[in-house]
Structures are given as C-alpha cells and as structure tokens.
Design a protein around this motif. Structure first.
Motif, mmCIF file in Angstrom:
data_model
loop_
_atom_site.group_PDB
_atom_site.id
_atom_site.type_symbol
_atom_site.label_atom_id
_atom_site.label_comp_id
_atom_site.label_asym_id
_atom_site.label_seq_id
_atom_site.Cartn_x
_atom_site.Cartn_y
_atom_site.Cartn_z
ATOM 1 N N ARG A 17 0.831 -1.193 0.000
ATOM 2 C CA ARG A 17 0.000 0.000 0.000
ATOM 3 C C ARG A 17 0.873 1.254 0.000
ATOM 4 N NH1 ARG A 17 -5.309 -0.870 3.907
ATOM 5 N NH2 ARG A 17 -6.168 -2.693 2.813
ATOM 6 N N VAL A 18 1.821 1.293 -0.914
ATOM 7 C CA VAL A 18 2.691 2.468 -1.017
ATOM 8 C C VAL A 18 1.868 3.633 -1.537
ATOM 9 C CG1 VAL A 18 4.698 3.439 -2.163
ATOM 10 C CG2 VAL A 18 4.750 1.075 -1.395
ATOM 11 N N SER A 19 1.850 4.706 -0.789
ATOM 12 C CA SER A 19 1.057 5.860 -1.202
ATOM 13 C C SER A 19 1.738 6.566 -2.373
ATOM 14 C CB SER A 19 0.900 6.831 -0.040
ATOM 15 O OG SER A 19 2.160 7.332 0.359
ATOM 16 N N PRO A 20 0.950 7.200 -3.242
ATOM 17 C CA PRO A 20 1.542 7.971 -4.341
ATOM 18 C C PRO A 20 2.421 9.079 -3.778
ATOM 19 C CG PRO A 20 -0.807 7.618 -4.685
ATOM 20 C CD PRO A 20 -0.503 7.188 -3.281
ATOM 21 N N PRO A 21 3.355 9.576 -4.572
ATOM 22 C CA PRO A 21 4.327 10.539 -4.045
ATOM 23 C C PRO A 21 3.774 11.936 -3.835
ATOM 24 C CG PRO A 21 4.666 10.196 -6.373
ATOM 25 C CD PRO A 21 3.626 9.207 -5.958
ATOM 26 N N GLY A 22 4.322 12.590 -2.833
ATOM 27 C CA GLY A 22 4.099 14.010 -2.654
ATOM 28 C C GLY A 22 5.198 14.761 -3.383
ATOM 29 N N VAL A 23 5.100 16.079 -3.412
ATOM 30 C CA VAL A 23 6.104 16.880 -4.106
ATOM 31 C C VAL A 23 6.505 18.073 -3.239
ATOM 32 C CG1 VAL A 23 5.420 16.247 -6.449
ATOM 33 C CG2 VAL A 23 4.278 18.147 -5.320
ATOM 34 N N MET A 24 7.648 18.640 -3.582
ATOM 35 C CA MET A 24 8.158 19.805 -2.876
ATOM 36 C C MET A 24 8.825 20.718 -3.892
ATOM 37 S SD MET A 24 8.153 21.228 -0.012
ATOM 38 C CE MET A 24 8.941 22.517 0.924
ATOM 39 N N ILE A 25 8.939 21.997 -3.549
ATOM 40 C CA ILE A 25 9.553 22.959 -4.455
ATOM 41 C C ILE A 25 10.844 23.525 -3.867
ATOM 42 C CG2 ILE A 25 7.412 23.654 -5.616
ATOM 43 C CD1 ILE A 25 7.449 26.176 -3.791
ATOM 44 N N ARG A 26 11.659 24.037 -4.769
ATOM 45 C CA ARG A 26 12.819 24.842 -4.417
ATOM 46 C C ARG A 26 12.817 26.045 -5.359
ATOM 47 N NH1 ARG A 26 12.664 21.701 -0.927
ATOM 48 N NH2 ARG A 26 14.344 20.513 0.093
ATOM 49 N N PRO A 27 13.075 27.246 -4.877
ATOM 50 C CA PRO A 27 13.516 27.555 -3.523
ATOM 51 C C PRO A 27 12.367 27.488 -2.523
ATOM 52 C CG PRO A 27 13.187 29.575 -4.744
ATOM 53 C CD PRO A 27 12.984 28.455 -5.716
ATOM 54 N N TYR A 28 12.719 27.173 -1.305
ATOM 55 C CA TYR A 28 11.752 27.182 -0.202
ATOM 56 C C TYR A 28 12.410 27.903 0.957
ATOM 57 C CZ TYR A 28 8.704 25.621 3.557
ATOM 58 O OH TYR A 28 7.844 25.592 4.631
ATOM 59 N N LEU A 29 12.009 29.143 1.188
ATOM 60 C CA LEU A 29 12.635 29.957 2.229
ATOM 61 C C LEU A 29 11.681 30.263 3.370
ATOM 62 C CD1 LEU A 29 14.727 32.508 0.124
ATOM 63 C CD2 LEU A 29 15.476 30.376 1.183
ATOM 64 N N ASN A 30 10.654 31.018 3.075
ATOM 65 C CA ASN A 30 9.723 31.446 4.119
ATOM 66 C C ASN A 30 8.307 31.046 3.724
ATOM 67 O OD1 ASN A 30 11.792 32.871 5.656
ATOM 68 N ND2 ASN A 30 11.801 34.305 3.950
ATOM 69 N N GLY A 31 8.039 29.758 3.744
ATOM 70 C CA GLY A 31 6.720 29.304 3.352
ATOM 71 C C GLY A 31 6.583 29.198 1.846
ATOM 72 N N GLN A 113 11.170 36.659 -14.239
ATOM 73 C CA GLN A 113 10.749 35.394 -14.841
ATOM 74 C C GLN A 113 11.360 34.235 -14.038
ATOM 75 O OE1 GLN A 113 12.229 35.882 -18.873
ATOM 76 N NE2 GLN A 113 10.301 36.815 -19.540
ATOM 77 N N PRO A 114 10.874 34.018 -12.824
ATOM 78 C CA PRO A 114 11.545 33.089 -11.909
ATOM 79 C C PRO A 114 11.412 31.617 -12.290
ATOM 80 C CG PRO A 114 9.453 33.784 -10.989
ATOM 81 C CD PRO A 114 9.666 34.614 -12.223
ATOM 82 N N CYS A 115 12.444 30.872 -11.963
ATOM 83 C CA CYS A 115 12.429 29.420 -12.078
ATOM 84 C C CYS A 115 12.095 28.817 -10.714
ATOM 85 C CB CYS A 115 13.791 28.887 -12.531
ATOM 86 S SG CYS A 115 14.201 29.248 -14.255
ATOM 87 N N VAL A 116 11.286 27.788 -10.741
ATOM 88 C CA VAL A 116 10.960 27.029 -9.536
ATOM 89 C C VAL A 116 11.170 25.560 -9.859
ATOM 90 C CG1 VAL A 116 9.175 26.432 -7.852
ATOM 91 C CG2 VAL A 116 9.274 28.755 -8.788
ATOM 92 N N LEU A 117 11.818 24.843 -8.958
ATOM 93 C CA LEU A 117 12.108 23.425 -9.176
ATOM 94 C C LEU A 117 11.114 22.554 -8.425
ATOM 95 C CD1 LEU A 117 15.993 23.523 -8.708
ATOM 96 C CD2 LEU A 117 14.693 23.804 -10.824
ATOM 97 N N LEU A 118 10.703 21.475 -9.067
ATOM 98 C CA LEU A 118 9.765 20.529 -8.462
ATOM 99 C C LEU A 118 10.468 19.193 -8.268
ATOM 100 C CD1 LEU A 118 6.643 20.458 -7.739
ATOM 101 C CD2 LEU A 118 6.388 19.146 -9.837
ATOM 102 N N LYS A 119 10.365 18.656 -7.056
ATOM 103 C CA LYS A 119 10.999 17.372 -6.722
ATOM 104 C C LYS A 119 9.953 16.417 -6.173
ATOM 105 C CE LYS A 119 13.593 16.860 -2.989
ATOM 106 N NZ LYS A 119 13.186 15.592 -2.319
ATOM 107 N N MET A 120 9.960 15.206 -6.691
ATOM 108 C CA MET A 120 9.047 14.180 -6.204
ATOM 109 C C MET A 120 9.662 13.492 -4.983
ATOM 110 S SD MET A 120 7.416 10.987 -8.439
ATOM 111 C CE MET A 120 7.524 11.928 -9.954
ATOM 112 N N ASN A 121 8.871 13.256 -3.955
ATOM 113 C CA ASN A 121 9.376 12.581 -2.765
ATOM 114 C C ASN A 121 9.857 11.169 -3.094
ATOM 115 O OD1 ASN A 121 8.658 14.844 -1.351
ATOM 116 N ND2 ASN A 121 6.898 13.919 -0.335
ATOM 117 N N ARG A 122 10.902 10.747 -2.394
ATOM 118 C CA ARG A 122 11.458 9.407 -2.628
ATOM 119 C C ARG A 122 10.622 8.340 -1.930
ATOM 120 N NH1 ARG A 122 17.964 10.359 -1.566
ATOM 121 N NH2 ARG A 122 18.259 12.052 -3.080
ATOM 122 N N ILE A 123 10.317 7.285 -2.662
ATOM 123 C CA ILE A 123 9.608 6.139 -2.100
ATOM 124 C C ILE A 123 10.335 4.883 -2.564
ATOM 125 C CG2 ILE A 123 7.425 4.872 -1.994
ATOM 126 C CD1 ILE A 123 5.989 7.469 -2.696
#
Length: 226
Positions: A17-31, A113-123
């Motif tokens: 029952r491995v749950s689907p992945p969550g994601v996170m962004i960078r940069p992440y400074l103040n919320g 024109q900012p860049c934001v990176l998306l990373k999938m959580n490791r499972i």
C-alpha cells in the motif's frame, strides 16, 4: 527484539500500500510565497542563493564523477543482493537549460521570470507512471487563468524520466540524485498575488485530495513586483 531481527534495514517489510508521491519545491525559504521586486536585488538574491546551494549536488562534473549514464525511457532495475550498493543515474543541472543557473546565474529572478524546481518525494521501490513518465503541469489555483500566461518546463516537456526509478533507499543507493522538473514562469501578472498549482500527472498519481496539498501537487504563490 526478536521481531526487530526480522526487519530488513534496506526495504520496508510491507509495500503493498505504497502511497503515491508528494512533491516539494525549491527555492523554499519562508513558506510557499515567492515574493520579490525585480528592481530590488536584495529581495530576490536569497532565492537565487538557495537555488545555487540546492543544485550544487547536480553540477555536471559532480554527476559525471559519482553516477553513470543510463538508458532513457525505461526503469533502471538492479538485481543482486539487497545489501549491495546500487548505481545511480546522472541528473545534470545542465538538463534544466534556462533554469540551470549556468547561463543565467539569477535563474530568471532578475528579469521577473523566476524558475521554480519541483521534486518528487522518494519512495523505496516505487515505479511512478506504470511505465509512462509522469509529467507536470501548472495553472492558476484560484482566480483569473490569464494571470499565468506562459510557463516553460525542463527537461524536455517537463517529465520525470523512468530511468531514475526505482529508488533503493539511502543505505544502498548512496549517490542517488532525485530527478527534477524546472518550471520557468516567463509571463506572470506583475504586482499581484498569483496562486499557482503545479500537479503530477500519470497513472497511479493522486493529485485531487483537498485535505493534502502536497500529495501529487503543490500550491504556492508568486508575487513579482517591478
């Protein structure tokens, strides 16, 4: 104690029952609000510095020294004893093109024109997309869709290549570098709070549970002043 002896330090005992992945962004400074004024470098420099620190492990030379070139478009399944060290595929920051910080060291922030990176959580053991690469799209979460007029995705068309999966865990997959998708917001309404939702799309992905804003999607706000 006896029960602990039966547990493997390399993989979870139950993975049905491995749950689907969550994601996170960078940069992440103040919320989850990225706010700056183009004409005031002190407001965007912290985001740029954060991006460079995060991408240091993705430098092309670092990846060439530590990891191997893999075959794109297919899972990199490694057999052998589970305690054997696993090889990791190269993910070079140059793949992020306009969001690599190589040609434009400010990642577009100096131009609004900012860049934001998306990373999938490791499972451990997870193979996203069931054989088809998971893709990313972004839209205005609430409000006028025209507030987000253009966004470019890197690498390619904004997908997580299958060759970076499965992940075997930090004990044996020591040099594993999580793949990234860069989102280059090239035309966003200025002097305005624009809530953005970026979602994973693919078989087995869940991105529509309102009670979990990180499961298969992430919501953040861009506030770009002139």
């Amino acid at each position: 104690y006896v029960m602990l002896l039966t547990l493997s330090p390399y993989t979870p005992t139950y993975r049905d029952r491995v749950s689907p992945p969550g994601v996170m962004i960078r940069p992440y400074l103040n919320g989850f609000t990225i706010a700056f004024n183009v004409s005031q470098p002190t407001t965007w420099q912290p985001y740029v510095d954060s991006m460079h620190r995060f991408l240091a492990a993705y430098d092309d030379k670092v990846q060439e020294e530590k990891n191997i070139e893999c075959i794109s478009g297919q899972y990199f399944i490694q057999g052998g004893n589970e305690s054997e060290e696993k090889k990791a595929c190269q993910f070079k920051r140059s793949l992020l093109q306009n969001c690599s910080g190589i040609e434009d060291p400010t990642f577009g922030y100096s131009k609004g024109q900012p860049c934001v990176l998306l990373k999938m959580n490791r499972i451990i053991g997870y193979r996203p997309g069931a054989g088809v690469p998971v893709s990313v799209d972004c839209k205005v979460q609430k409000g006028n869709e025209s507030d987000l007029r253009s966004v470019d995705f890197y690498p390619g068309n904004g997908t997580f290549d299958l060759m970076y999966y499965p992940y075997y865990g930090k004990i044996t997959h020591v040099n594993y570098t999580s793949p990234l998708v860069a989102m280059h917001f090239t035309d966003v309404k200025k002097n305005y709070l624009v809530p953005i939702q970026c979602s994973l799309n693919g078989k087995g992905i869940i991105n529509d549970i309102n009670s979990d804003r990180f499961l298969g999607r992430i919501i953040f706000t861009l506030s770009i002043g002139k």
